[in-house]
Design a protein around this motif. Structure first.
Motif, PDB file in Angstrom:
ATOM      1  N   LEU A 200      -2.666 -15.305   1.179  1.00 10.61           N
ATOM      2  CA  LEU A 200      -1.349 -15.394   0.561  1.00 10.61           C
ATOM      3  C   LEU A 200      -1.407 -14.983  -0.903  1.00 10.61           C
ATOM      4  O   LEU A 200      -0.487 -14.337  -1.424  1.00 10.61           O
ATOM      5  CB  LEU A 200      -0.776 -16.798   0.717  1.00 10.61           C
ATOM      6  CG  LEU A 200      -0.488 -17.266   2.140  1.00 10.61           C
ATOM      7  CD1 LEU A 200       0.104 -18.677   2.125  1.00 10.61           C
ATOM      8  CD2 LEU A 200       0.416 -16.309   2.884  1.00 10.61           C
ATOM      9  N   LYS A 201      -2.478 -15.358  -1.577  1.00  6.55           N
ATOM     10  CA  LYS A 201      -2.624 -14.979  -2.987  1.00  6.55           C
ATOM     11  C   LYS A 201      -2.801 -13.476  -3.120  1.00  6.55           C
ATOM     12  O   LYS A 201      -2.182 -12.820  -3.980  1.00  6.55           O
ATOM     13  CB  LYS A 201      -3.831 -15.701  -3.591  1.00  6.55           C
ATOM     14  CG  LYS A 201      -4.021 -15.437  -5.088  1.00  6.55           C
ATOM     15  CD  LYS A 201      -5.159 -16.252  -5.647  1.00  6.55           C
ATOM     16  CE  LYS A 201      -5.349 -16.004  -7.138  1.00  6.55           C
ATOM     17  NZ  LYS A 201      -6.476 -16.796  -7.700  1.00  6.55           N
ATOM     18  N   LEU A 202      -3.622 -12.887  -2.250  1.00  5.18           N
ATOM     19  CA  LEU A 202      -3.847 -11.435  -2.281  1.00  5.18           C
ATOM     20  C   LEU A 202      -2.552 -10.669  -2.007  1.00  5.18           C
ATOM     21  O   LEU A 202      -2.300  -9.602  -2.591  1.00  5.18           O
ATOM     22  CB  LEU A 202      -4.907 -11.040  -1.257  1.00  5.18           C
ATOM     23  CG  LEU A 202      -6.362 -11.380  -1.610  1.00  5.18           C
ATOM     24  CD1 LEU A 202      -7.252 -11.134  -0.397  1.00  5.18           C
ATOM     25  CD2 LEU A 202      -6.834 -10.564  -2.801  1.00  5.18           C
ATOM     26  N   LEU A 203      -1.734 -11.195  -1.121  1.00  7.63           N
ATOM     27  CA  LEU A 203      -0.492 -10.525  -0.735  1.00  7.63           C
ATOM     28  C   LEU A 203       0.645 -10.764  -1.731  1.00  7.63           C
ATOM     29  O   LEU A 203       1.671 -10.118  -1.656  1.00  7.63           O
ATOM     30  CB  LEU A 203      -0.065 -10.982   0.660  1.00  7.63           C
ATOM     31  CG  LEU A 203      -0.989 -10.593   1.820  1.00  7.63           C
ATOM     32  CD1 LEU A 203      -0.539 -11.269   3.101  1.00  7.63           C
ATOM     33  CD2 LEU A 203      -1.041  -9.085   1.981  1.00  7.63           C
ATOM     34  N   GLY A 204       0.434 -11.735  -2.626  1.00  5.07           N
ATOM     35  CA  GLY A 204       1.501 -12.035  -3.583  1.00  5.07           C
ATOM     36  C   GLY A 204       2.647 -12.791  -2.969  1.00  5.07           C
ATOM     37  O   GLY A 204       3.779 -12.711  -3.426  1.00  5.07           O
ATOM     38  N   VAL A 205       2.356 -13.539  -1.909  1.00  5.73           N
ATOM     39  CA  VAL A 205       3.389 -14.327  -1.257  1.00  5.73           C
ATOM     40  C   VAL A 205       3.742 -15.514  -2.144  1.00  5.73           C
ATOM     41  O   VAL A 205       2.877 -16.302  -2.494  1.00  5.73           O
ATOM     42  CB  VAL A 205       2.940 -14.821   0.130  1.00  5.73           C
ATOM     43  CG1 VAL A 205       4.000 -15.725   0.746  1.00  5.73           C
ATOM     44  CG2 VAL A 205       2.639 -13.643   1.032  1.00  5.73           C
ATOM     45  N   GLU A 206       5.005 -15.634  -2.459  1.00  4.66           N
ATOM     46  CA  GLU A 206       5.499 -16.746  -3.253  1.00  4.66           C
ATOM     47  C   GLU A 206       6.557 -17.471  -2.470  1.00  4.66           C
ATOM     48  O   GLU A 206       7.188 -16.889  -1.592  1.00  4.66           O
ATOM     49  CB  GLU A 206       6.068 -16.259  -4.594  1.00  4.66           C
ATOM     50  CG  GLU A 206       5.034 -15.565  -5.462  1.00  4.66           C
ATOM     51  CD  GLU A 206       5.621 -15.040  -6.766  1.00  4.66           C
ATOM     52  OE1 GLU A 206       4.929 -14.278  -7.443  1.00  4.66           O
ATOM     53  OE2 GLU A 206       6.777 -15.379  -7.067  1.00  4.66           O
ATOM     54  N   HIS A 207       6.752 -18.720  -2.784  1.00  2.28           N
ATOM     55  CA  HIS A 207       7.699 -19.522  -2.021  1.00  2.28           C
ATOM     56  C   HIS A 207       8.229 -20.651  -2.857  1.00  2.28           C
ATOM     57  O   HIS A 207       7.721 -20.949  -3.926  1.00  2.28           O
ATOM     58  CB  HIS A 207       7.031 -20.093  -0.762  1.00  2.28           C
ATOM     59  CG  HIS A 207       5.807 -20.901  -1.065  1.00  2.28           C
ATOM     60  ND1 HIS A 207       5.874 -22.245  -1.344  1.00  2.28           N
ATOM     61  CD2 HIS A 207       4.502 -20.561  -1.173  1.00  2.28           C
ATOM     62  CE1 HIS A 207       4.638 -22.691  -1.591  1.00  2.28           C
ATOM     63  NE2 HIS A 207       3.804 -21.699  -1.496  1.00  2.28           N
TER      64      HIS A 207
END
Length: 209
Positions: A200-207
């Protein structure tokens, strides 16, 4: 890209989640939801779709004897539809468009609530050629024998049943080539959780949250 309020569908980012039978998608789905992400489950929507009268009518017309008393006999349908690729395509042609419509409606609701990323759990994501609809795809995978043991432990399926279902899916090596990131679910929950957090960090997923 966190936010609140309404955003256009062109602003939403989509994360696909897939994996072969017994790989551990349901576990990853739970972990994603615990982190605050909206996760839409294609299998769950398929179960709802196959309870609708119009869908049942079309299934019974294509596969006589699979709907009894207004209720789908899933075992009978599996025996009738999955014995031949053409019959499987017929069933998919009935169910899949309705599932996609439900998923689109749920995604629209999430957009209205201000979600920045939406994950979709789709078992046959690659098989149905949907990878182009996502900004990234997470694949959950595990060795075949591990997957077989998991499924046998939680269901009444035999080893032969599981192998037959697995054979109808795209081979794992091909899925790995298509996936953005592969999560190796061959250890304990902590091992899987660490991998997912890194992905998730590598993909830049934010929530939200």
């Amino acid at each position: 890209m966190p936010g609140s309020g309404c955003r256009g569908s062109d602003e939403i980012k989509r994360l696909g989640l897939t994996g072969s039978i017994g790989a551990g998608k349901s576990t990853v789905t739970r972990l994603l939801r615990e982190r605050g992400l909206t996760v839409l489950d294609a299998d769950e929507q398929a179960r709802l779709v196959t309870g609708e009268p119009e869908t049942l009518e079309r299934i019974e017309a294509a596969f006589p004897g699979t709907v009894k008393g207004g209720v789908l006999d899933r075992a009978a349908l599996a025996a009738a539809a999955f014995s031949d690729p053409e019959r499987t395509r017929v069933l998919n042609g009935i169910v899949h468009p309705r599932v996609r419509a439900r998923m689109a409606a749920l995604e629209a609701q999430a957009v209205e609530s201000g979600a920045a990323w939406i994950a979709q759990d789709i078992p046959l994501l690659f098989e149905s050629g949907q990878e182009q609809n996502f900004d990234a795809v997470l694949l959950v995978d595990a060795p075949l024998e591990v997957r077989i043991e998991r499924v046998m432990a939680r269901s009444g399926l035999t080893r032969e049943d599981i192998l037959a279902r697995d054979a109808r899916q795209m081979p794992a090596p091909e899925k790995r080539k298509k996936a953005t990131i592969t999560l190796e679910n061959d250890g304990d929950l902590e091992h899987l959780t660490r991998q997912m957090a890194k992905a998730l960090k590598l993909l830049g997923v934010e929530h939200e949250g």
